[in-house]
Scaffold this active site. Structure first.
Site, mmCIF file in Angstrom:
data_model
loop_
_atom_site.group_PDB
_atom_site.id
_atom_site.type_symbol
_atom_site.label_atom_id
_atom_site.label_comp_id
_atom_site.label_asym_id
_atom_site.label_seq_id
_atom_site.Cartn_x
_atom_site.Cartn_y
_atom_site.Cartn_z
ATOM 1 N NE ARG A 244 -1.855 1.572 3.378
ATOM 2 C CZ ARG A 244 -2.013 1.441 4.781
ATOM 3 N NH1 ARG A 244 -2.812 0.606 5.444
ATOM 4 N NH2 ARG A 244 -1.397 2.193 5.586
ATOM 5 C CG HIS A 248 -7.022 2.711 6.155
ATOM 6 N ND1 HIS A 248 -7.166 1.435 5.685
ATOM 7 C CD2 HIS A 248 -8.414 3.305 6.688
ATOM 8 C CE1 HIS A 248 -8.396 1.335 5.943
ATOM 9 N NE2 HIS A 248 -9.240 2.342 6.463
ATOM 10 C CE1 TYR A 256 0.262 2.487 8.942
ATOM 11 C CE2 TYR A 256 -0.764 4.314 9.974
ATOM 12 C CZ TYR A 256 -0.905 3.433 8.925
ATOM 13 O OH TYR A 256 -1.920 3.429 7.905
HETATM 14 C C1 LIG Z 1 -15.505 -6.221 9.608
HETATM 15 C C2 LIG Z 1 -14.832 -4.988 9.389
HETATM 16 N N1 LIG Z 1 -14.103 -4.760 10.578
HETATM 17 C C3 LIG Z 1 -13.420 -3.571 10.527
HETATM 18 C C4 LIG Z 1 -13.723 -2.822 9.518
HETATM 19 C C5 LIG Z 1 -12.801 -1.158 9.292
HETATM 20 N N2 LIG Z 1 -12.084 -1.418 8.436
HETATM 21 C C6 LIG Z 1 -12.005 -0.857 7.330
HETATM 22 S S1 LIG Z 1 -10.718 -0.951 6.183
HETATM 23 C C7 LIG Z 1 -9.876 -1.968 7.313
HETATM 24 C C8 LIG Z 1 -8.560 -2.486 6.954
HETATM 25 C C9 LIG Z 1 -8.405 -3.620 6.386
HETATM 26 O O1 LIG Z 1 -7.323 -4.070 6.100
HETATM 27 P P1 LIG Z 1 -7.263 -5.116 4.889
HETATM 28 O O2 LIG Z 1 -8.216 -6.202 4.915
HETATM 29 O O3 LIG Z 1 -5.685 -5.786 4.957
HETATM 30 O O4 LIG Z 1 -7.303 -4.402 3.494
HETATM 31 P P2 LIG Z 1 -6.713 -3.159 3.054
HETATM 32 O O5 LIG Z 1 -7.295 -1.785 3.497
HETATM 33 O O6 LIG Z 1 -5.265 -3.068 3.416
HETATM 34 O O7 LIG Z 1 -6.425 -3.028 1.719
HETATM 35 C C10 LIG Z 1 -10.566 -1.816 8.691
HETATM 36 C C11 LIG Z 1 -10.098 -2.408 9.762
HETATM 37 C C12 LIG Z 1 -14.288 -3.105 8.479
HETATM 38 N N3 LIG Z 1 -14.842 -2.229 7.316
HETATM 39 N N4 LIG Z 1 -15.135 -4.296 8.588
#
Ligand SMILES: Cc1ncc(C[n+]2csc(CCOP(=O)(O)OP(=O)(O)O)c2C)c(N)n1
Length: 327
Positions: A244, A248, A256
């Site tokens: 990435r 975020h 971080y």
């Molecule tokens: C079940 C759930 N828990 C928490 C969230 C909040 N949230 C949104 S994106 C994210 C990070 C997700 O990381 P990853 O699956 O590795 O995808 P990335 O964003 O790195 O592409 C989180 C914790 C959510 N949308 N759904």
């Protein structure tokens, strides 16, 4: 698991490149509109993972179902979505696909067989598996492809969905976008196995761990998995490793993340990487690059103008299409 390399035509290679550049440029515009206060909610981008999202989207046939998540603009565009529809959606306009409801790219387009995501990560996996099985029951040869992040792959629905897909030999492909951070959580705090694709063995399905910054490799592996699924061979799990290259979301400066690591991955930027490969192979000529970029910039400029001048939704639409009318 052995892999069959496929021949990728120069046309498809150029399409991959053009769509990746378009994805990056559209996301840059979305971030600019967000910073101007014109977009509300979040603005998540796929900077660094375009080699995965675009290639996977392009490996699907028109009748196939795409189930994208929050960073997958590249897959929307590869499946045929327009920049205008994306900007109308982000800007919450009344003439957008959701008529101003929902934000970001949480958007369905039934004409393109794109099923928009809900925020809850992982919860679309069983839905996508169900759609694949449902289409098969209707006698249609449709494959469903769904994405999940490496963080989201720890959600219970991942297991239930993939196990059911395996048992049913569903025409389904699940791609794990391992971009090494789940918000601020690095992979070593998210899982203890070496490769997430090794989980496939537990379901009795093929698993692949590939370089998600190499669009040609992703296209080849996904295309094979889609054809396997289409021919009754059941689901596949494909882990695409990338990075990435931003925070975020637009509000997060990724303090971080080790800056040296960020720099190291800039060298692996999937767009630069494909550009070099295509130039070396003579598929792309250096003088074509600025013309391709100019055409994309013009399209985005025009779409932005139309979208900003489009009407906002009528307030009373908010309650429409939410509940079914009672008899
Ligand atoms: C079940 C759930 N828990 C928490 C969230 C909040 N949230 C949104 S994106 C994210 C990070 C997700 O990381 P990853 O699956 O590795 O995808 P990335 O964003 O790195 O592409 C989180 C914790 C959510 N949308 N759904």
């Amino acid at each position: 698991m052995s892999r069959k390399e496929i021949e990728i035509s120069p046309e498809i290679q150029l399409q991959l490149y053009t769509l990746m550049v378009k994805t990056r440029a559209t996301e840059d515009r979305i971030i600019a509109l967000y910073r101007q206060g014109r977009i509300v909610g979040g603005a998540y981008t796929g900077r660094g993972i375009e080699g995965t999202t675009v290639a996977a989207g392009l490996a699907l046939a028109a009748q196939d179902f795409l189930f994208p998540i929050h960073r997958d603009l590249g897959a929307h565009l590869a499946k045929g979505q327009t920049v205008l529809n994306i900007l109308l959606q982000y800007l919450g306009r009344g003439n957008s696909l959701t008529r101003g409801k929902d934000s970001g790219i949480h958007v369905t387009d039934t004409k393109l067989n794109i099923v928009g995501n809900v925020s809850h990560l992982g919860h679309m996996i069983p839905v996508a598996v169900g759609a694949a099985i449902g289409k098969r029951m209707q006698g249609e040869n449709v494959v469903a492809l769904n994405f999940i992040g490496e963080g989201g792959s720890n959600i219970g629905d991942f297991h239930e969905g993939l196990n059911f897909a395996a048992v049913q030999k569903a025409p389904f492909v699940l791609i794990i976008e391992n971009n090494q951070y789940a918000y601020s959580t690095p992979t070593h705090k998210g899982f203890a196995c070496k490769y997430l694709s090794d989980r496939a063995a537990g379901y009795g399905i093929p698993g692949h761990h590939i370089d998600g910054t190499d669009a040609l490799q992703v296209y080849s592996v996904v295309k094979n998995a889609v054809e396997l699924a289409r021919n009754g061979g059941g689901p596949s799990l494909i882990e695409c490793l990338s990075f990435r290259m931003v925070g975020h979301s637009a509000h997060d400066d990724a303090f971080y993340v080790d800056k040296n690591r960020m720099k190291e991955y800039e060298k692996k930027d999937p767009i630069g990487r494909l550009e070099r490969t295509l130039l070396d192979a003579g598929v792309l000529q250096a003088e074509q690059i600025s013309a391709i970029r100019q055409q994309i910039d013009d399209e985005i400029e025009q779409a932005t103008e139309i979208a900003l001048n489009s009407p906002l939704p009528e307030p009373h639409w908010a309650a429409e299409g939410v509940y079914a009318e009672s008899e």
